[in-house]
Scaffold this active site. Structure first.
Site, mmCIF file in Angstrom:
data_model
loop_
_atom_site.group_PDB
_atom_site.id
_atom_site.type_symbol
_atom_site.label_atom_id
_atom_site.label_comp_id
_atom_site.label_asym_id
_atom_site.label_seq_id
_atom_site.Cartn_x
_atom_site.Cartn_y
_atom_site.Cartn_z
ATOM 1 N N HIS A 297 1.593 4.413 -3.120
ATOM 2 C CA HIS A 297 1.630 5.880 -3.149
ATOM 3 C C HIS A 297 2.787 6.370 -4.016
ATOM 4 C CE1 HIS A 297 -1.590 6.602 -0.377
ATOM 5 N NE2 HIS A 297 -1.013 5.960 0.621
ATOM 6 N N ASP B 94 -4.710 1.251 -1.976
ATOM 7 C CA ASP B 94 -5.271 -0.045 -1.580
ATOM 8 C C ASP B 94 -5.441 -0.946 -2.796
ATOM 9 O OD1 ASP B 94 -5.373 0.547 1.096
ATOM 10 O OD2 ASP B 94 -7.515 1.013 1.133
ATOM 11 N N GLU C 37 -5.747 7.095 -1.039
ATOM 12 C CA GLU C 37 -5.739 5.905 -0.191
ATOM 13 C C GLU C 37 -6.468 4.749 -0.881
ATOM 14 O OE1 GLU C 37 -4.007 5.480 2.525
ATOM 15 O OE2 GLU C 37 -3.288 7.539 2.299
ATOM 16 N N HIS D 178 0.837 -1.205 0.000
ATOM 17 C CA HIS D 178 0.000 0.000 0.000
ATOM 18 C C HIS D 178 0.873 1.257 0.000
ATOM 19 C CE1 HIS D 178 -3.216 2.791 1.303
ATOM 20 N NE2 HIS D 178 -2.253 3.312 2.050
ATOM 21 N N GLU D 179 1.867 1.286 0.871
ATOM 22 C CA GLU D 179 2.731 2.469 0.944
ATOM 23 C C GLU D 179 3.505 2.668 -0.358
ATOM 24 O OE1 GLU D 179 2.623 4.636 3.307
ATOM 25 O OE2 GLU D 179 1.195 3.440 4.459
#
Length: 418
Positions: free
Chosen positions: A283, A365, A361, A279-280
């Site tokens: 970004h 995801d 976000e 997930h990070e």
């Protein structure tokens, strides 16, 4: 614009922001209380009633404390502006230093120190009363004041240097000073992307290479599949200060590094850690970081151009309770006033920032679900919501206005639908 008109405009925006903040907070508290008695069906069997109620009580306590801080900040703002605090501070600084850069920096320094002293007892309360009450504080008073000393020294060394150069540009660069100041500010921000992970963060926390070989191999394989190069995988001793867990990557270019809180590694299984990291990294790969930086740079250009206009307007000072000094520079005062009132006038734009963040976000995801099992991310999020006592039942409007992340139920439903 006349001074009176600007005063009325300022007070109106301040009152509107206070009314909206209290209205949203009251909605949030009521919504949490209504749902406190029962764990949402979606999380039944995963989160206990005790944990759910702890999260409810923690969220309510934080909201009430935040409202107190809102009132305090409003009182301090009025005290500095319309009640003459900055006027007195400017006169005192001028009597000590006279005109010139010493007066300018002295005024900024005095304002910063007074503001910091006002905030200090409430920061202490937040850490050692509010966080401690719910079992999150692991910081000692000695560490608290050590951190305070280090951050103060850094702020003086870096912040005052930036302000000093900015003041020089304001005085000597003509009408386009704000453009040169913007270039300086952007360069400073890019420099900090390199300095923070390599030099500044290690002043506050210990970072050691990730020692778990199986987890390291799993993460390195994930990074290879995604196409992300890092200068290293590190574990940070976040448990020295808090029981909250997190993971992040920081830096820029060759200074990029992935950091895990030790509390996160203690709680999550390897496959869940992999999902959180995916997930990070989403970004990064989706250029959310670049987009945020671009928005930040663009908005700062607009704001500095606005300050370039306001600093030459007498009504800007007198409308906020300050008489411009004749025969002396008012640049430092303009910077302080602008920093004070900007949050008041920008508050109603908060939902736009939150909307953009929540969109990112959701995208991160979805990205994580492409490279890991979405169920792993769901289970990791549930654990993190429980461990961090994040309420599962926020008021939707309050969440839309403030929260950078989507509510738990909405976020997990989207993941399960992938």
């Amino acid at each position: 614009m006349s001074s009176l008109a600007f005063t009325v405009l300022f007070i109106s925006f301040l009152l509107i922001s206070l009314v909206v903040r209290f209205w949203l907070a009251s909605r949030h508290i009521r919504h949490i209380l209504v749902n406190r008695a029962t764990v949402p069906a979606q999380f039944a069997g995963q989160i206990s009633l005790e944990a759910h109620q702890k999260a409810a009580d923690y969220s309510i306590a934080k909201t009430k404390f935040a409202l107190f801080i809102v009132l305090l900040n409003a009182a301090v703002l009025i005290g500095f502006t319309l009640m003459g605090g900055l006027q007195w501070l400017a006169s005192a600084s001028f009597s000590v230093f006279g005109d010139g850069w010493r007066y300018q920096l002295g005024l900024v320094l005095a304002f910063a120190l007074i503001s910091g002293l006002i905030e200090l007892p409430f920061d202490y309360f937040r850490q050692f009363v509010l966080e401690a009450r719910f079992g999150f504080n692991r910081m000692s008073p000695a560490l608290f004041f050590t951190d305070l000393f280090k951050s103060t020294v850094l702020s003086l060394a870096l912040g005052l240097s930036l302000v000093w150069v900015t003041l020089i540009l304001m005085e000597k660069s003509g009408d386009l000073w704000w453009l040169y100041a913007w270039v300086l500010w952007c360069a400073f921000q890019m420099l900090m992307l390199v300095l923070v992970p390599l030099f500044i963060a290690p002043m506050f926390n210990k970072f050691k290479p990730l020692e778990d070989e199986s987890l390291r191999t799993r993460i390195e394989n994930l990074m290879q599949r995604i196409g992300f190069a890092s200068s290293g995988l590190f574990v940070m001793d976040g448990s020295r200060r808090s029981a909250h867990g997190n993971a992040y990557f920081s830096g820029f270019g060759a200074a990029k590094r992935i950091v895990f809180f030790d509390t996160l590694l203690e709680r999550l299984a390897p496959h869940e850690i992999e999902a959180v990291l995916a997930h990070e990294l989403g970004h990064f790969k989706l250029k959310h970081i670049v987009k945020r930086i671009a928005v930040m740079f663009a908005s700062s250009l607009v704001l500095l151009a606005l300050l370039g206009y306001l600093k030459s307007q007498t009504w800007f000072y007198t409308g906020l309770g300050v008489e411009p000094m004749m025969g002396a520079s008012n640049d430092a005062m303009a910077l302080i006033l602008f920093a004070l009132i900007l949050p008041v006038f920008a508050f109603l734009l908060s939902p736009l920032t939150s909307l953009s963040s929540r969109k990112h976000e959701f995208e991160a995801d979805a990205f994580a679900a492409q490279y890991t099992n979405s169920q792993d991310l769901v289970s990791a999020l549930v654990k993190l919501y429980e461990d961090n006592a994040s309420t599962l039942t926020p008021d939707p409007l309050h969440s839309a206005f403030y929260d950078s992340h989507p509510p738990a139920s909405v976020r997990i439903n989207k993941l399960l639908a992938i």
